[in-house]
Design a protein around this motif. Structure first.
Motif, PDB file in Angstrom:
ATOM      1  N   HIS A 170       0.840  -1.112   0.017  1.00  0.00           N
ATOM      2  CA  HIS A 170      -0.023   0.068   0.055  1.00  0.00           C
ATOM      3  C   HIS A 170       0.914   0.923   0.055  1.00  0.00           C
ATOM      4  CE1 HIS A 170      -3.909  -1.908   0.590  1.00  0.00           C
ATOM      5  NE2 HIS A 170      -3.383  -2.706   1.539  1.00  0.00           N
ATOM      6  N   VAL A 171       1.950   1.329   0.725  1.00  0.00           N
ATOM      7  CA  VAL A 171       2.780   2.298   0.932  1.00  0.00           C
ATOM      8  C   VAL A 171       3.564   2.708  -0.676  1.00  0.00           C
ATOM      9  CG1 VAL A 171       4.995   3.357   2.192  1.00  0.00           C
ATOM     10  CG2 VAL A 171       2.946   2.048   3.596  1.00  0.00           C
ATOM     11  N   ARG A 172       3.890   1.683  -1.016  1.00  0.00           N
ATOM     12  CA  ARG A 172       4.492   1.725  -2.384  1.00  0.00           C
ATOM     13  C   ARG A 172       3.811   2.375  -3.315  1.00  0.00           C
ATOM     14  NH1 ARG A 172       4.871  -0.610  -7.324  1.00  0.00           N
ATOM     15  NH2 ARG A 172       7.023  -0.844  -8.262  1.00  0.00           N
ATOM     16  N   ASP A 173       2.448   2.305  -3.429  1.00  0.00           N
ATOM     17  CA  ASP A 173       1.528   2.759  -4.302  1.00  0.00           C
ATOM     18  C   ASP A 173       1.705   4.416  -4.514  1.00  0.00           C
ATOM     19  OD1 ASP A 173       0.555   0.318  -5.144  1.00  0.00           O
ATOM     20  OD2 ASP A 173      -1.373   0.568  -3.846  1.00  0.00           O
ATOM     21  N   ARG A 174       1.909   4.765  -3.077  1.00  0.00           N
ATOM     22  CA  ARG A 174       2.118   6.466  -2.991  1.00  0.00           C
ATOM     23  C   ARG A 174       3.302   6.616  -3.572  1.00  0.00           C
ATOM     24  NH1 ARG A 174      -2.019   3.734  -0.764  1.00  0.00           N
ATOM     25  NH2 ARG A 174      -3.296   5.020   0.266  1.00  0.00           N
ATOM     26  N   LEU A 175       4.453   6.031  -4.010  1.00  0.00           N
ATOM     27  CA  LEU A 175       5.504   6.421  -4.581  1.00  0.00           C
ATOM     28  C   LEU A 175       5.764   5.984  -6.017  1.00  0.00           C
ATOM     29  CD1 LEU A 175       8.217   5.509  -1.616  1.00  0.00           C
ATOM     30  CD2 LEU A 175       7.048   7.640  -1.950  1.00  0.00           C
ATOM     31  N   ALA A 176       5.177   4.867  -6.290  1.00  0.00           N
ATOM     32  CA  ALA A 176       5.381   4.444  -7.610  1.00  0.00           C
ATOM     33  C   ALA A 176       4.999   5.192  -8.697  1.00  0.00           C
ATOM     34  CB  ALA A 176       4.725   3.056  -7.709  1.00  0.00           C
ATOM     35  N   GLY A 177       5.910   5.537  -9.657  1.00  0.00           N
ATOM     36  CA  GLY A 177       5.631   6.632 -10.992  1.00  0.00           C
ATOM     37  C   GLY A 177       5.907   7.909 -10.612  1.00  0.00           C
ATOM     38  N   ARG A 178       6.033   8.338  -9.321  1.00  0.00           N
ATOM     39  CA  ARG A 178       6.425   9.636  -8.768  1.00  0.00           C
ATOM     40  C   ARG A 178       7.509  10.016  -8.384  1.00  0.00           C
ATOM     41  NH1 ARG A 178       1.412   7.693  -6.873  1.00  0.00           N
ATOM     42  NH2 ARG A 178      -0.533   8.960  -7.119  1.00  0.00           N
ATOM     43  N   VAL A 179       8.457   8.790  -8.305  1.00  0.00           N
ATOM     44  CA  VAL A 179       9.954   9.155  -7.909  1.00  0.00           C
ATOM     45  C   VAL A 179      10.720   8.363  -8.964  1.00  0.00           C
ATOM     46  CG1 VAL A 179       9.422   9.424  -5.417  1.00  0.00           C
ATOM     47  CG2 VAL A 179       9.852   7.152  -6.426  1.00  0.00           C
ATOM     48  N   ALA A 180      11.976   8.469  -9.082  1.00  0.00           N
ATOM     49  CA  ALA A 180      12.816   8.106 -10.078  1.00  0.00           C
ATOM     50  C   ALA A 180      13.186   6.458  -9.683  1.00  0.00           C
ATOM     51  CB  ALA A 180      14.195   8.641 -10.421  1.00  0.00           C
ATOM     52  N   GLU A 181      13.144   6.180  -8.201  1.00  0.00           N
ATOM     53  CA  GLU A 181      13.613   5.151  -7.688  1.00  0.00           C
ATOM     54  C   GLU A 181      12.884   4.839  -6.283  1.00  0.00           C
ATOM     55  OE1 GLU A 181      17.831   2.040  -7.385  1.00  0.00           O
ATOM     56  OE2 GLU A 181      17.822   4.448  -6.778  1.00  0.00           O
ATOM     57  N   VAL A 182      12.564   3.622  -6.157  1.00  0.00           N
ATOM     58  CA  VAL A 182      11.929   3.286  -4.796  1.00  0.00           C
ATOM     59  C   VAL A 182      12.955   2.203  -4.024  1.00  0.00           C
ATOM     60  CG1 VAL A 182       9.882   2.190  -3.601  1.00  0.00           C
ATOM     61  CG2 VAL A 182       9.482   3.378  -5.771  1.00  0.00           C
ATOM     62  N   LEU A 183      13.511   2.743  -3.060  1.00  0.00           N
ATOM     63  CA  LEU A 183      14.191   1.831  -2.133  1.00  0.00           C
ATOM     64  C   LEU A 183      13.261   1.305  -1.118  1.00  0.00           C
ATOM     65  CD1 LEU A 183      17.425   4.269  -1.889  1.00  0.00           C
ATOM     66  CD2 LEU A 183      16.895   2.379  -3.585  1.00  0.00           C
ATOM     67  N   ILE A 184      13.658   0.161  -0.565  1.00  0.00           N
ATOM     68  CA  ILE A 184      12.830  -0.187   0.914  1.00  0.00           C
ATOM     69  C   ILE A 184      14.105  -0.712   1.804  1.00  0.00           C
ATOM     70  CG2 ILE A 184      11.686  -2.168   1.958  1.00  0.00           C
ATOM     71  CD1 ILE A 184       9.941  -2.337  -0.576  1.00  0.00           C
ATOM     72  N   ASN A 185      14.097   0.046   2.806  1.00  0.00           N
ATOM     73  CA  ASN A 185      15.005  -0.331   3.886  1.00  0.00           C
ATOM     74  C   ASN A 185      14.835  -1.538   4.546  1.00  0.00           C
ATOM     75  OD1 ASN A 185      15.840   1.121   7.103  1.00  0.00           O
ATOM     76  ND2 ASN A 185      17.354   0.105   5.778  1.00  0.00           N
ATOM     77  N   ALA A 186      15.294  -2.591   4.620  1.00  0.00           N
ATOM     78  CA  ALA A 186      14.843  -3.894   5.462  1.00  0.00           C
ATOM     79  C   ALA A 186      16.121  -4.372   5.742  1.00  0.00           C
ATOM     80  CB  ALA A 186      13.970  -4.746   4.335  1.00  0.00           C
ATOM     81  N   ASN A 187      15.885  -5.036   7.030  1.00  0.00           N
ATOM     82  CA  ASN A 187      16.930  -5.778   7.745  1.00  0.00           C
ATOM     83  C   ASN A 187      16.682  -7.239   7.682  1.00  0.00           C
ATOM     84  OD1 ASN A 187      18.970  -3.701   8.167  1.00  0.00           O
ATOM     85  ND2 ASN A 187      17.401  -2.902   9.631  1.00  0.00           N
ATOM     86  N   ARG A 188      15.494  -7.677   7.233  1.00  0.00           N
ATOM     87  CA  ARG A 188      14.926  -9.117   7.266  1.00  0.00           C
ATOM     88  C   ARG A 188      14.210  -9.255   6.032  1.00  0.00           C
ATOM     89  NH1 ARG A 188      11.338  -9.840  12.607  1.00  0.00           N
ATOM     90  NH2 ARG A 188      10.928  -7.846  12.145  1.00  0.00           N
ATOM     91  N   ASN A 189      14.081 -10.431   5.546  1.00  0.00           N
ATOM     92  CA  ASN A 189      13.414 -11.020   4.399  1.00  0.00           C
ATOM     93  C   ASN A 189      13.538 -10.234   3.318  1.00  0.00           C
ATOM     94  OD1 ASN A 189      11.981 -12.917   6.279  1.00  0.00           O
ATOM     95  ND2 ASN A 189      10.938 -11.086   7.234  1.00  0.00           N
ATOM     96  N   PRO A 190      14.471  -9.813   2.859  1.00  0.00           N
ATOM     97  CA  PRO A 190      15.088  -8.940   1.730  1.00  0.00           C
ATOM     98  C   PRO A 190      14.199  -9.746   0.402  1.00  0.00           C
ATOM     99  CG  PRO A 190      16.979 -10.060   2.332  1.00  0.00           C
ATOM    100  CD  PRO A 190      15.981 -10.391   3.210  1.00  0.00           C
ATOM    101  N   GLU A 191      14.064 -11.055   0.244  1.00  0.00           N
ATOM    102  CA  GLU A 191      13.618 -11.667  -0.906  1.00  0.00           C
ATOM    103  C   GLU A 191      12.009 -11.571  -1.019  1.00  0.00           C
ATOM    104  OE1 GLU A 191      12.749 -14.070   2.515  1.00  0.00           O
ATOM    105  OE2 GLU A 191      14.769 -13.196   1.865  1.00  0.00           O
ATOM    106  N   ALA A 192      11.428 -11.264   0.145  1.00  0.00           N
ATOM    107  CA  ALA A 192       9.931 -10.606   0.171  1.00  0.00           C
ATOM    108  C   ALA A 192       9.692  -9.103  -0.419  1.00  0.00           C
ATOM    109  CB  ALA A 192       9.474 -10.819   1.416  1.00  0.00           C
ATOM    110  N   TYR A 193      10.697  -8.486   0.107  1.00  0.00           N
ATOM    111  CA  TYR A 193      10.460  -7.014  -0.443  1.00  0.00           C
ATOM    112  C   TYR A 193      11.178  -6.706  -1.805  1.00  0.00           C
ATOM    113  CZ  TYR A 193       9.611  -5.785   4.336  1.00  0.00           C
ATOM    114  OH  TYR A 193       8.990  -5.580   5.699  1.00  0.00           O
TER     115      TYR A 193
END
Length: 213
Positions: free
Chosen positions: A38-61
């Protein structure tokens, strides 16, 4: 004028989820999808790149991000470390930071943040380097637009033991962004009950403000 190509989006999902029994909060289900989706929807298409800061389960993100980045230093040092990690990883002049557990952020959040910086009327003198979301009563420092040139300054602050986001912001020219017309935007989802209450509230909201399935 700040354009899409000047912006990197950063979703903070690197916490330990202590108040949710240690579960990875960004991957929690909400209205049929994960919170982070849901949060990604607020960014997708509006920024050059979407990063997710995650310290667990990187494959899921990974399917939801252009890049998944861990904290620059281990030990779960808090959101300020996540912000620093994003500032260091970004290749654009500006970084838009949002938390992974705010699925009701306004869909025009990026535009609001950019327009507020363009106004130039901040809380301190000079051009604003940081714009922070404001709900009419309090600031929400994990929703912010930050100049990436501040990465070195933040590195120094972290090395000196600083972990409070608001104290670091206060060192710089900043302004607040009024989001008081979106009362559920910053709902704090730390328990299953809080998630269910927001799901019910948004399900009964007008279609213009309803979270997409």
């Amino acid at each position: 004028m700040i354009t899409r190509e000047d912006l990197t989006g950063l979703i903070l999902a690197g916490g330990q989820g202590r108040r949710m029994g240690g579960r990875d909060k960004g991957l929690e289900p909400f209205a049929g999808r994960t919170l982070v989706a849901h949060v990604r929807d607020r960014l997708a298409g509006r920024v050059a790149e979407v990063l997710i800061n995650a310290n667990r389960n990187p494959e899921a993100y990974t399917p939801l991000a252009d890049r998944v980045i861990p904290d620059a230093e281990g030990g779960y040092q808090g959101p300020l470390m996540g912000i620093y990690s994003g500032l260091r990883a970004a290749t654009t002049p500006w970084l838009l930071v949002v938390p992974c557990d705010s699925p009701a952020l306004p869909h025009d959040l990026v535009e609001r943040m950019v327009e507020r910086l363009a106004d130039g009327d901040g809380e301190s003198e000079g051009e604003c380097d940081i714009a922070v979301a404001f709900d009419g009563e309090r600031l929400h420092p994990v929703v912010a637009l930050i100049r990436t040139a501040l990465a070195d300054d933040l590195a120094e602050a972290l090395a000196c033991g600083e972990r409070k986001i608001d104290r670091w912001y206060a060192r710089h020219a900043w302004c607040r962004v009024d989001v008081s017309d979106c009362p559920d935007a910053f709902a704090n989802l730390n328990t299953d009950d809080e998630k269910q209450r927001l799901e019910r509230a948004l399900d009964g909201a007008p279609s213009a403000t309803r979270v997409s399935p």
